[in-house]
Design an enzyme around this catalytic site. Structure first.
Site, PDB file in Angstrom:
ATOM      1  NE  ARG A  55      60.960  11.479  40.177  1.00 30.82           N
ATOM      2  CZ  ARG A  55      60.372  12.318  41.014  1.00 30.82           C
ATOM      3  NH1 ARG A  55      61.057  13.174  41.708  1.00 30.82           N
ATOM      4  NH2 ARG A  55      59.068  12.315  41.139  1.00 30.82           N
ATOM      5  CB  THR A  56      60.808   5.623  36.410  1.00 32.49           C
ATOM      6  OG1 THR A  56      60.193   6.897  36.328  1.00 32.49           O
ATOM      7  CG2 THR A  56      59.862   4.566  35.884  1.00 32.49           C
ATOM      8  CE  LYS A  83      80.889   4.644  21.669  1.00 30.78           C
ATOM      9  NZ  LYS A  83      81.197   4.395  23.076  1.00 30.78           N
ATOM     10  NE  ARG A 105      60.934   6.335  31.257  1.00 31.44           N
ATOM     11  CZ  ARG A 105      60.902   7.277  32.205  1.00 31.44           C
ATOM     12  NH1 ARG A 105      61.750   8.274  32.148  1.00 31.44           N
ATOM     13  NH2 ARG A 105      60.035   7.218  33.174  1.00 31.44           N
ATOM     14  CG  HIS A 133      55.074   6.843  32.160  1.00 27.65           C
ATOM     15  ND1 HIS A 133      55.350   5.611  32.716  1.00 27.65           N
ATOM     16  CD2 HIS A 133      55.850   7.722  32.825  1.00 27.65           C
ATOM     17  CE1 HIS A 133      56.259   5.755  33.672  1.00 27.65           C
ATOM     18  NE2 HIS A 133      56.584   7.026  33.757  1.00 27.65           N
TER      19      HIS A 133
END
Lengths: 319, 431
Positions: A55-56, A83, A105, A133
């Site tokens: 969504r974001t 890794k 994010r 946020h």
């Protein structure tokens, strides 16, 4: 304007007000038949999502495209990072491809700050860990300002007297931190409604431990997402009990006034914090929050990357 | 090697005085007001002018991670020993969280031999309390004690099981060895990256509560009371822990404690930068804790300054805070940080870095000795007034994870002498 948007703290009250004003311009653009302007033509915005959030990401991507920026999406699962490539290696690699802004994010608090130290590219924090946020806070402020028709701008106006209850898991919520801060910068009174297990260990906010204590005395009811995994950490005994104390049940919905705005950052946990159909709540602005997300994210991109000239917002582009 | 150190201010257990010191074949052979260079074999005697400088017993670090065997990319016993010598240390106790763990005579002997081979500092391996530091089965304390191990610890982790720890204290009490505890109740610190308080609340970072340290300090004090064994508390970081140890000492219990240079100089507010350089375990705490730890050192509740030198390669620190490993370098900056931040007589700082930790490490017959005729020449010459800053490229460590870059430090190691050989001269390692 700073080249980055990391938190409401760093944006400050003036920056916050300016973003709301610019969001008005973007809302106007979005009302046009062809909601696309050339403001960021030639700029490249890279969405770097270390944590899934369709969504974001879609909201940022739509915002960038309506400003004619090129977009790239880079999704990294935490496991591939393990890794051996460091976070720094990852972002320096993407930076070397030539981008103008990172939309980050990350599941770890602070990652956008680290990335800002390592690159000279604009960084927009799209949510870091439990921490911040800022675009959510901006869209929340824009939504409340619009819904209540409050004249808040760089020239003045405030949420003085507005009573906000923020309900649920504050401790693990970047939304709670940023949105609380933004509400307070604009003069609202914020009460946290939460059990002690879901509060940050040290804070100076006013708190009540049961939604019933405040439900008839609020103007904005902001429900936070309650995550199932919190139960395994013994933070709440059972979701049923959580709903009984903190959920918006039909009984509680009947007690709130028609003027009360009901908000949620999504995705909703239906039957838990949202135990009614939000479509039946007269004051629900949850869908407006999503719509306004595009407006404020366009504003953020425009303020950070644009020429600063409003001329670039006039005239459609066919490119 | 023959050495003459002239006109220094001697500081040791016996007090302070001005003197020159002559060393031959690893032994102090002459001490006097006005020793002149040996005319007969001029050139064969190395001269060190210590006018305006302090000569003290070499420093002893109870707590270093030398990473060998297992993580030689971060540090080796040789590079760590070189850093130790530059920091004025003539002896260090190597923590057992190597790979393989220092839980057998073979590994312990390897570490000791690598130390000897480097020849920059005496390396005393500690042993783990439990096999593989897993907290399940005791290591063979007597076998390791026969191989010279005096300090046992699962450092990096505390021993969580109180029953197992009780057995460790009971069994160790017959062997003349000391249990050194990393105090952390892990169920209270799962996922934690910094001190639990207002800073972590604001920064959205999982908190490491002081209680997690203090509960285990309390438990182990009571186990000492029950068993009669001696305990050493590693890297105390909270005001509450200092109070608990102070009370235990007042009760006459055989407990000792150490504190790190970073816990007397840095606070949790530095994590606002989100730089993993400041992530350390136990975490940086509040200014109130820092003041309490300093006071603990001042009043002797905390016996020793120990670095918890913990090298990490840079890419592991260039990760989000919750993924980066904890730890920071300490050896080369310890004295400068300590002197800059402690309001204590120089002699007391030296004591906390030399003969007091030597006694805890069980090596007081060789290190931290008085500066006197016939004593082993393990010495350091320091300029307590010199102000300096860390130059990252000049660090001897293989790693660069120090938070003290650009931080003004006071007091610098000029020369270090190990078994009568000059390992550091004018601030430069000699090999």
């Amino acid at each position: 304007m700073s080249r980055s948007l990391l938190s409401i703290t760093e944006l400050g009250e003036t920056g916050l007000r300016r973003m709301l004003d610019t969001s008005d311009h973007m809302a106007e653009v979005n009302r046009r038949p062809n909601p696309k302007v050339p403001a960021l033509r030639g700029k490249t915005v890279c969405n770097v999502f270390f944590e899934d959030s369709t969504r974001t990401r879609l909201s940022f991507e739509t915002a960038a495209k309506r400003l004619s920026a090129d977009t790239m999406n880079f999704s990294v699962s935490q496991s591939s990072l393990n890794k051996g490539e460091s976070l720094r290696d990852t972002v320096e690699t993407i930076a070397a491809m030539g981008v103008d802004a990172f939309v980050i994010r990350h599941g770890s608090s602070g990652a956008p700050w680290q990335i800002g130290e390592w690159t000279s590219i604009s960084v927009i924090n799209a949510g870091d860990g439990w921490h911040a946020h800022p675009t959510q806070a901006l869209l929340d402020m824009y939504t409340v300002r619009t819904a209540l028709n409050r004249p808040i701008s760089v020239d003045g106006g405030s949420f003085d007297g507005l009573r906000v209850a923020m309900v649920g898991d504050i401790k693990h919520s970047r939304v709670a931190r940023s949105t609380t801060e933004a509400f307070k910068l604009l003069g609202a009174n914020v009460t946290w409604v939460s059990p002690k297990t879901l509060l940050p260990p040290v804070h100076d906010e006013s708190v009540v431990a049961n939604l019933d204590e405040v439900i008839e005395d609020v103007d904005v009811l902001y429900l936070l997402r309650m995550q199932n995994e919190r139960m395994s950490e013994a933070l709440v005994p059972h979701l049923r009990e959580y709903t009984a104390r903190f959920g918006l049940t039909p009984e509680r919905a009947a007690r709130i006034g028609r003027h009360v705005l009901v908000m949620h950052p999504g995705p909703m946990n239906r039957g838990v914090e949202m135990a009614v159909d939000p479509g039946e709540l007269p004051g629900s602005v949850i869908n407006q929050q999503v719509t306004n997300g595009i407006n404020v994210r366009m504003a953020v991109l425009f303020e950070l990357l644009g020429s600063g000239s409003e001329n670039s917002l006039t005239g459609n582009t066919e490119s | 090697m023959n050495i003459l150190i002239t006109n220094g201010r001697l500081i040791d257990q016996a007090g302070e005085r001005l003197a020159s010191v002559r060393i031959s074949d690893g032994i102090i052979i002459e001490i006097g007001d006005q020793l002149a260079p040996d005319a007969d074999n001029s050139g064969a005697e190395h001269l060190i002018d210590a006018a305006g400088l302090v000569i003290s017993p070499g420093f002893v670090d109870l707590h270093v991670h030398l990473r060998e065997p297992g993580r030689e990319e971060a540090e080796t016993i040789e590079t760590g020993s070189r850093g130790a010598a530059l920091g004025g240390f003539t002896a260090v106790v190597a923590m057992p969280n190597t790979d393989p763990t220092q839980d057998s005579v073979g590994v312990v002997e390897f570490v000791r031999q690598q130390g000897k081979r480097a020849g920059l500092c005496d390396v005393y391996p500690s042993g783990s309390i439990t096999m593989g530091r897993k907290g399940e089965q005791l290591t063979p304390f007597a076998e390791l004690a026969n191989a010279g191990v005096r300090l046992f610890t699962d450092d990096g982790n505390g021993v969580q099981d109180p029953q197992l720890m009780r057995r460790a204290y009971e069994y160790a009490s017959d062997l003349g060895v000391t249990m050194a505890q990393h105090c952390e109740v892990e169920s209270l610190t799962a996922g934690a990256v910094m001190h639990e308080g207002s800073c972590c609340s604001h920064l959205g970072l999982p908190g490491w509560p002081s209680l997690a340290e203090e509960l285990m300090v309390h438990r182990d004090i009571e186990l000492v009371r029950l068993t009669g064994a001696s305990a050493h508390f590693l890297h105390l970081s909270t005001a509450g822990s200092v109070g608990l140890v102070r009370a235990a000492k007042a009760d006459g219990l055989p407990v000792t404690a150490e504190a790190t240079p970073h816990h007397i100089s840095l606070t949790d507010e530095l994590l606002a930068s989100y730089s993993a350089l400041y992530k350390v375990n136990p975490p940086l705490r509040t200014i109130e804790d820092v003041m309490a730890v300093r006071e603990g050192l001042r009043d002797g509740t905390i016996d020793a300054i120990a670095t918890d030198h913990a090298p990490h390669v840079s890419e592991t620190k260039e990760m989000p805070l919750d993924q980066a490993p904890p730890g920071m370098l300490g050896l080369e900056t310890a004295f400068g940080v300590a002197l800059a931040h402690l309001d204590m007589p120089l002699a007391d700082v030296v004591a906390a870095m030399s003969w007091k930790p030597a006694a805890i490490a069980g090596i007081a017959d060789r290190h931290g000795r008085p500066i006197a005729l016939g004593e082993p020449a393990n010495l350091v010459v320091i300029d307590p007034g010199e102000a300096w800053e860390v130059v990252p490229a000049a660090l001897a460590s293989k790693s660069r994870n120090t938070p003290f870059i650009g931080v003004p430090l006071t007091g610098r190691v000029k020369h270090t002498i190990l078994h009568g050989d000059i390992t550091v001269r004018d601030g430069k390692a000699q090999k």
